[in-house]
Design an enzyme around this catalytic site. Sequence first.
Site, PDB file in Angstrom:
ATOM      1  N   HIS A 149      50.619  38.844  32.637  1.00 25.15           N
ATOM      2  CA  HIS A 149      49.173  38.805  32.909  1.00 25.15           C
ATOM      3  C   HIS A 149      48.450  39.887  32.114  1.00 25.15           C
ATOM      4  O   HIS A 149      49.067  40.850  31.660  1.00 25.15           O
ATOM      5  CB  HIS A 149      48.875  39.009  34.402  1.00 25.15           C
ATOM      6  CG  HIS A 149      49.034  37.758  35.205  1.00 25.15           C
ATOM      7  ND1 HIS A 149      50.237  37.379  35.732  1.00 25.15           N
ATOM      8  CD2 HIS A 149      48.152  36.801  35.560  1.00 25.15           C
ATOM      9  CE1 HIS A 149      50.094  36.230  36.380  1.00 25.15           C
ATOM     10  NE2 HIS A 149      48.838  35.857  36.294  1.00 25.15           N
ATOM     11  N   LYS A 153      45.074  43.281  35.665  1.00 28.29           N
ATOM     12  CA  LYS A 153      45.585  42.765  36.942  1.00 28.29           C
ATOM     13  C   LYS A 153      46.182  43.906  37.756  1.00 28.29           C
ATOM     14  O   LYS A 153      46.973  44.707  37.257  1.00 28.29           O
ATOM     15  CB  LYS A 153      46.622  41.663  36.697  1.00 28.29           C
ATOM     16  CG  LYS A 153      47.076  41.012  37.999  1.00 28.29           C
ATOM     17  CD  LYS A 153      47.780  39.704  37.765  1.00 28.29           C
ATOM     18  CE  LYS A 153      48.305  39.114  39.049  1.00 28.29           C
ATOM     19  NZ  LYS A 153      47.247  38.778  40.019  1.00 28.29           N
TER      20      LYS A 153
HETATM   21  P1  NAD Z   1      37.231  40.975  39.540  1.00 24.43           P
HETATM   22  O1  NAD Z   1      37.511  42.422  39.791  1.00 24.43           O
HETATM   23  O2  NAD Z   1      36.674  40.559  38.226  1.00 24.43           O
HETATM   24  O3  NAD Z   1      36.225  40.419  40.660  1.00 24.43           O
HETATM   25  C1  NAD Z   1      36.333  40.715  42.018  1.00 24.43           C
HETATM   26  C2  NAD Z   1      34.925  40.676  42.621  1.00 24.43           C
HETATM   27  O4  NAD Z   1      35.020  40.810  44.041  1.00 24.43           O
HETATM   28  C3  NAD Z   1      34.028  41.813  42.129  1.00 24.43           C
HETATM   29  O5  NAD Z   1      32.812  41.243  41.678  1.00 24.43           O
HETATM   30  C4  NAD Z   1      33.811  42.671  43.382  1.00 24.43           C
HETATM   31  O6  NAD Z   1      32.532  43.279  43.393  1.00 24.43           O
HETATM   32  C5  NAD Z   1      33.958  41.631  44.474  1.00 24.43           C
HETATM   33  N1  NAD Z   1      34.279  42.198  45.789  1.00 24.43           N
HETATM   34  C6  NAD Z   1      35.098  43.236  46.065  1.00 24.43           C
HETATM   35  N2  NAD Z   1      35.088  43.472  47.390  1.00 24.43           N
HETATM   36  C7  NAD Z   1      34.263  42.554  47.950  1.00 24.43           C
HETATM   37  C8  NAD Z   1      33.841  42.296  49.274  1.00 24.43           C
HETATM   38  N3  NAD Z   1      34.257  43.078  50.286  1.00 24.43           N
HETATM   39  N4  NAD Z   1      32.993  41.259  49.508  1.00 24.43           N
HETATM   40  C9  NAD Z   1      32.555  40.495  48.489  1.00 24.43           C
HETATM   41  N5  NAD Z   1      32.895  40.717  47.196  1.00 24.43           N
HETATM   42  C10 NAD Z   1      33.741  41.730  46.943  1.00 24.43           C
HETATM   43  O7  NAD Z   1      38.605  40.218  39.844  1.00 24.43           O
HETATM   44  P2  NAD Z   1      39.060  38.742  39.398  1.00 24.43           P
HETATM   45  O8  NAD Z   1      39.777  38.789  38.101  1.00 24.43           O
HETATM   46  O9  NAD Z   1      37.908  37.787  39.570  1.00 24.43           O
HETATM   47  O10 NAD Z   1      40.190  38.447  40.518  1.00 24.43           O
HETATM   48  C11 NAD Z   1      39.880  38.500  41.890  1.00 24.43           C
HETATM   49  C12 NAD Z   1      41.135  38.111  42.674  1.00 24.43           C
HETATM   50  O11 NAD Z   1      41.456  36.735  42.417  1.00 24.43           O
HETATM   51  C13 NAD Z   1      42.390  38.910  42.318  1.00 24.43           C
HETATM   52  O12 NAD Z   1      43.136  39.120  43.503  1.00 24.43           O
HETATM   53  C14 NAD Z   1      43.154  37.972  41.388  1.00 24.43           C
HETATM   54  O13 NAD Z   1      44.555  38.216  41.376  1.00 24.43           O
HETATM   55  C15 NAD Z   1      42.833  36.643  42.036  1.00 24.43           C
HETATM   56  N6  NAD Z   1      42.997  35.451  41.183  1.00 24.43           N
HETATM   57  C16 NAD Z   1      43.517  34.351  41.798  1.00 24.43           C
HETATM   58  C17 NAD Z   1      43.634  33.162  41.107  1.00 24.43           C
HETATM   59  C18 NAD Z   1      44.131  31.926  41.836  1.00 24.43           C
HETATM   60  O14 NAD Z   1      44.215  30.838  41.240  1.00 24.43           O
HETATM   61  N7  NAD Z   1      44.461  32.051  43.135  1.00 24.43           N
HETATM   62  C19 NAD Z   1      43.231  33.086  39.764  1.00 24.43           C
HETATM   63  C20 NAD Z   1      42.688  34.235  39.158  1.00 24.43           C
HETATM   64  C21 NAD Z   1      42.563  35.415  39.885  1.00 24.43           C
END
Ligand code: NAD
Length: 260
Positions: A149, A153
């Site tokens: 990744h 991450k």
């Molecule tokens: P990122 O850091 O770009 O975005 C996370 C967002 O969540 C930020 O905008 C942050 O301000 C917000 N946030 C944090 N705490 C919050 C709260 N209490 N309430 C509301 N919003 C809040 O991260 P990302 O790359 O978008 O990834 C986010 C998560 O999704 C990670 O855990 C990642 O591993 C996961 N992910 C999962 C999949 C899947 O298919 N399941 C795919 C990609 C990423």
Amino acid sequence: MSVAICVLGPTGRMGQQVLAVAAEQPDVRVGSAADRPGSDAVGAEVAPGVVATADLSAALAAAEVYVDFTTPEGTAAAARAAAEHGTAAVVGTTGLDAAAEDALVALAERAPVLVAPNFSPGVNLMLALSETAARALGPGFDLEVAEIHHRHKRDAPSGTALAVGEALARGRGVDFSKARVSSRDGDVGARTGDEIGVLALRGGGVVGEHTAYFFGAGERIEITHRAESRAIFARGAVRAASWLAGKAPGRYHMRDVLGL
Ligand code: NAD
């Protein structure tokens, strides 16, 4: 009637993708968006007529389903607030801790809940194929998982790598929590037949790559999935949100959505 969704973390990497996909899909509409207090997203118009708020409860009350790609703390807070309103949950956040898991278990008594470490249809097919292959090949094959990744991450190994490990363990008929060996370093001794090794690499902008290895005596099979765009996860999550609306309370899986 389109399903009203609440997008958490609307300016995050995944939140932006979910908003873009939702704008194209006639079966969903963005009803609200929320972020943590202090986030730059709060107060911004993230979809036509939708201003992101720090009032999680109000945002969840304005939607049938919320889509959560945030942090384990964000997932726990959202699940607790959603339980007050019976809002359905589509959760993609990975690395969930016990507090988040407990909040989701409690929410599932009030609303439908779908948690997926990976929303890509291809990865969900890979999980089904990995389980089938482990079962068919039997104990003569050593099972390993590797993932790569991007450098940002936070959690390792990825939730998807663990899901592949679980699938392999189911196919092999062993308990993954006992079979799992995370990375290897030093004089760890020869590998045992039942162990399932899990290895994580980090670097650059890799969206996500997972390989299940089946090492036999004189042959090797690999099942690899390479994600080339985050849009695949957002499309899967939005499809799950549309599918989940109106379902009975309880836990659901991507394989239910995809009919696998
Ligand atoms: P990122 O850091 O770009 O975005 C996370 C967002 O969540 C930020 O905008 C942050 O301000 C917000 N946030 C944090 N705490 C919050 C709260 N209490 N309430 C509301 N919003 C809040 O991260 P990302 O790359 O978008 O990834 C986010 C998560 O999704 C990670 O855990 C990642 O591993 C996961 N992910 C999962 C999949 C899947 O298919 N399941 C795919 C990609 C990423």
